[in-house]
Design a protein around this motif. Structure first.
Motif, mmCIF file in Angstrom:
data_model
loop_
_atom_site.group_PDB
_atom_site.id
_atom_site.type_symbol
_atom_site.label_atom_id
_atom_site.label_comp_id
_atom_site.label_asym_id
_atom_site.label_seq_id
_atom_site.Cartn_x
_atom_site.Cartn_y
_atom_site.Cartn_z
ATOM 1 N N ASP A 141 0.852 -1.187 0.000
ATOM 2 C CA ASP A 141 0.000 0.000 0.000
ATOM 3 C C ASP A 141 0.889 1.238 0.000
ATOM 4 N N ARG A 142 0.298 2.371 -0.328
ATOM 5 C CA ARG A 142 1.035 3.622 -0.348
ATOM 6 C C ARG A 142 1.295 4.120 1.071
ATOM 7 N N LEU A 143 2.459 4.728 1.275
ATOM 8 C CA LEU A 143 2.813 5.233 2.603
ATOM 9 C C LEU A 143 1.801 6.296 3.053
ATOM 10 N N GLU A 144 1.396 7.185 2.154
ATOM 11 C CA GLU A 144 0.458 8.235 2.548
ATOM 12 C C GLU A 144 -0.877 7.650 2.980
ATOM 13 N N THR A 145 -1.309 6.561 2.362
ATOM 14 C CA THR A 145 -2.576 5.928 2.724
ATOM 15 C C THR A 145 -2.494 5.310 4.105
ATOM 16 N N VAL A 146 -1.404 4.595 4.349
ATOM 17 C CA VAL A 146 -1.218 3.946 5.644
ATOM 18 C C VAL A 146 -1.112 4.995 6.751
ATOM 19 N N ALA A 147 -0.339 6.052 6.511
ATOM 20 C CA ALA A 147 -0.192 7.100 7.513
ATOM 21 C C ALA A 147 -1.545 7.736 7.844
ATOM 22 N N ALA A 148 -2.351 8.001 6.813
ATOM 23 C CA ALA A 148 -3.671 8.596 7.041
ATOM 24 C C ALA A 148 -4.554 7.653 7.848
ATOM 25 N N ASP A 149 -4.515 6.364 7.526
ATOM 26 C CA ASP A 149 -5.314 5.376 8.253
ATOM 27 C C ASP A 149 -4.912 5.318 9.726
ATOM 28 N N LEU A 150 -3.625 5.564 10.002
ATOM 29 C CA LEU A 150 -3.118 5.520 11.368
ATOM 30 C C LEU A 150 -3.284 6.854 12.101
ATOM 31 N N GLY A 151 -3.743 7.868 11.385
ATOM 32 C CA GLY A 151 -3.876 9.184 11.988
ATOM 33 C C GLY A 151 -2.552 9.893 12.171
ATOM 34 N N ILE A 152 -1.564 9.557 11.338
ATOM 35 C CA ILE A 152 -0.226 10.154 11.423
ATOM 36 C C ILE A 152 -0.120 11.288 10.415
ATOM 37 N N ASP A 153 0.201 12.493 10.887
ATOM 38 C CA ASP A 153 0.317 13.632 9.975
ATOM 39 C C ASP A 153 1.743 14.145 9.854
ATOM 40 N N ARG A 154 2.703 13.451 10.492
ATOM 41 C CA ARG A 154 4.108 13.820 10.325
ATOM 42 C C ARG A 154 4.968 12.583 10.574
ATOM 43 N N ILE A 155 6.147 12.577 9.982
ATOM 44 C CA ILE A 155 7.134 11.520 10.225
ATOM 45 C C ILE A 155 8.447 12.211 10.548
ATOM 46 N N ASP A 156 8.926 12.015 11.760
ATOM 47 C CA ASP A 156 10.167 12.671 12.167
ATOM 48 C C ASP A 156 11.394 11.939 11.635
ATOM 49 N N PHE A 157 11.282 10.622 11.480
ATOM 50 C CA PHE A 157 12.390 9.866 10.890
ATOM 51 C C PHE A 157 11.827 8.719 10.063
ATOM 52 N N LEU A 158 12.240 8.678 8.802
ATOM 53 C CA LEU A 158 11.810 7.645 7.867
ATOM 54 C C LEU A 158 13.017 6.803 7.483
ATOM 55 N N LYS A 159 13.003 5.541 7.901
ATOM 56 C CA LYS A 159 14.084 4.622 7.543
ATOM 57 C C LYS A 159 13.554 3.650 6.493
ATOM 58 N N ILE A 160 14.268 3.525 5.372
ATOM 59 C CA ILE A 160 13.859 2.638 4.288
ATOM 60 C C ILE A 160 15.019 1.727 3.913
ATOM 61 N N ASP A 161 14.786 0.423 3.983
ATOM 62 C CA ASP A 161 15.774 -0.569 3.548
ATOM 63 C C ASP A 161 14.991 -1.715 2.926
ATOM 64 N N VAL A 162 14.774 -1.628 1.613
ATOM 65 C CA VAL A 162 13.830 -2.525 0.945
ATOM 66 C C VAL A 162 14.403 -3.191 -0.308
ATOM 67 N N GLU A 163 15.717 -3.263 -0.394
ATOM 68 C CA GLU A 163 16.391 -4.038 -1.439
ATOM 69 C C GLU A 163 15.908 -3.715 -2.856
ATOM 70 N N GLY A 164 16.079 -2.463 -3.247
ATOM 71 C CA GLY A 164 15.795 -2.080 -4.619
ATOM 72 C C GLY A 164 14.416 -1.500 -4.853
ATOM 73 N N PHE A 165 13.555 -1.467 -3.817
ATOM 74 C CA PHE A 165 12.188 -0.957 -3.967
ATOM 75 C C PHE A 165 12.048 0.450 -3.388
ATOM 76 N N GLU A 166 13.187 1.067 -3.048
ATOM 77 C CA GLU A 166 13.156 2.325 -2.322
ATOM 78 C C GLU A 166 12.501 3.472 -3.100
ATOM 79 N N VAL A 167 12.709 3.535 -4.410
ATOM 80 C CA VAL A 167 12.092 4.600 -5.196
ATOM 81 C C VAL A 167 10.575 4.477 -5.138
ATOM 82 N N LYS A 168 10.054 3.258 -5.237
ATOM 83 C CA LYS A 168 8.607 3.034 -5.174
ATOM 84 C C LYS A 168 8.040 3.472 -3.824
ATOM 85 N N VAL A 169 8.778 3.212 -2.742
ATOM 86 C CA VAL A 169 8.319 3.655 -1.425
ATOM 87 C C VAL A 169 8.211 5.176 -1.388
ATOM 88 N N LEU A 170 9.241 5.856 -1.875
ATOM 89 C CA LEU A 170 9.246 7.321 -1.864
ATOM 90 C C LEU A 170 8.141 7.886 -2.757
#
Length: 268
Positions: free
Chosen positions: A174-203
């Motif tokens: 799922d999209r990060l923005e969708t998940v964050a909205a579902d969780l009621g999160i409106d900010r991310i102070d630290f975003l760690k991504i380690d996804v073996e080649g899928f990092e652009v898709k996450v961003l």
């Protein structure tokens, strides 16, 4: 699944002992995801741990920042089981059996049971063998002659065993923005991504509104087809400054770490 005590006294579950020991050294001792100038967190920071594996980073952050709210994402059911056992009971950690990407979908992931941290959507056993062989070669250069020769002699056998077994696993994305909205999160102070080649898709799944509310990030990038330039450009387009590093053990490979930070005075 293994269970073992770490040097800091924690007991964790993992898929194999060597991998757990590597993750502990990388995260707790080498602090590979820690920005050079520190985290600079506000009170009760929000942390997204994308590509959580067995939860070592979540445990590191929970110990370092007891008031943080940590959200960890791991799509492979077997690896997620270890994540849940390790971090699911930690009060300020929430765990999710899913991947984050640019679109909501179900997609097949290549899973290495003997080398889970290199599993990925576009994983290629031959490419991954070559990467690990380069990594071992760089490590060998730091050893005395006898130990170096022994390690290099054993390298092919060690690498072969790790990639002999390959499984194809359907996972939810799922999209990060969708998940964050579902969780009621409106900010991310630290975003760690380690996804073996899928990092652009996450961003690409962050969304413009949430981009402006990200304070800092650490992203492992596999620069096989210009991904490093894409990642740094995405951060720049959204008002964040970047520093690119390559750990000595990955010298000569396509693996880099991008640290991004919003300039002082910017949101959030």
């Amino acid at each position: 699944m293994t269970q073992q005590e770490l040097p800091n006294g924690m007991t964790v579950h993992g898929l194999n002992r060597n991998e757990t020991e590597y993750l502990y050294k990388e995260i707790f001792e080498d602090e590979v995801y820690t920005p050079g100038d520190g985290f600079g967190f506000p009170e009760r920071p929000v942390v997204f741990d994308v590509g959580a594996n067995i939860g070592m980073f979540a445990l590191f952050m929970a110990a370092k920042f007891p008031e943080a709210r940590i959200f960890s994402f791991e799509p492979v059911p077997r690896t997620f089981d270890a994540l849940q056992k390790n971090a699911g009971g930690v009060p300020n950690v929430s765990v999710f059996n899913m991947a984050l990407g640019d679109a909501a979908q179900t997609r097949e992931l290549t899973f290495y049971p003997q080398y889970s941290m290199m599993s990925g959507f576009d994983a290629d056993p031959e490419v991954d063998r070559a990467l690990v062989k380069s990594y071992i070669g760089n490590i060998a250069e730091t050893l005395d002659e006898d130990r170096r020769d022994l390690l290099l002699e054993e390298a092919d056998e060690l690498i072969g065993e790790r990639f002999d077994t390959v499984e194809r696993v359907p996972v939810r994305i799922d999209r990060l923005e969708t998940v964050a909205a579902d969780l009621g999160i409106d900010r991310i102070d630290f975003l760690k991504i380690d996804v073996e080649g899928f990092e652009v898709k996450v961003l690409e799944g962050i969304g413009d509104a949430l981009w402006s509310r990200i304070g800092r990030a650490a992203v492992e990038v596999e620069d096989d087809n210009g991904e490093l330039a894409v990642v740094t450009k995405l951060f720049a387009e959204h008002g964040m400054e970047t520093v690119v590093e390559q750990p000595a053990e990955y010298r000569g490979t396509s693996v880099y770490t991008v640290f991004a930070a919003r300039p002082a005075g910017g949101a959030p």
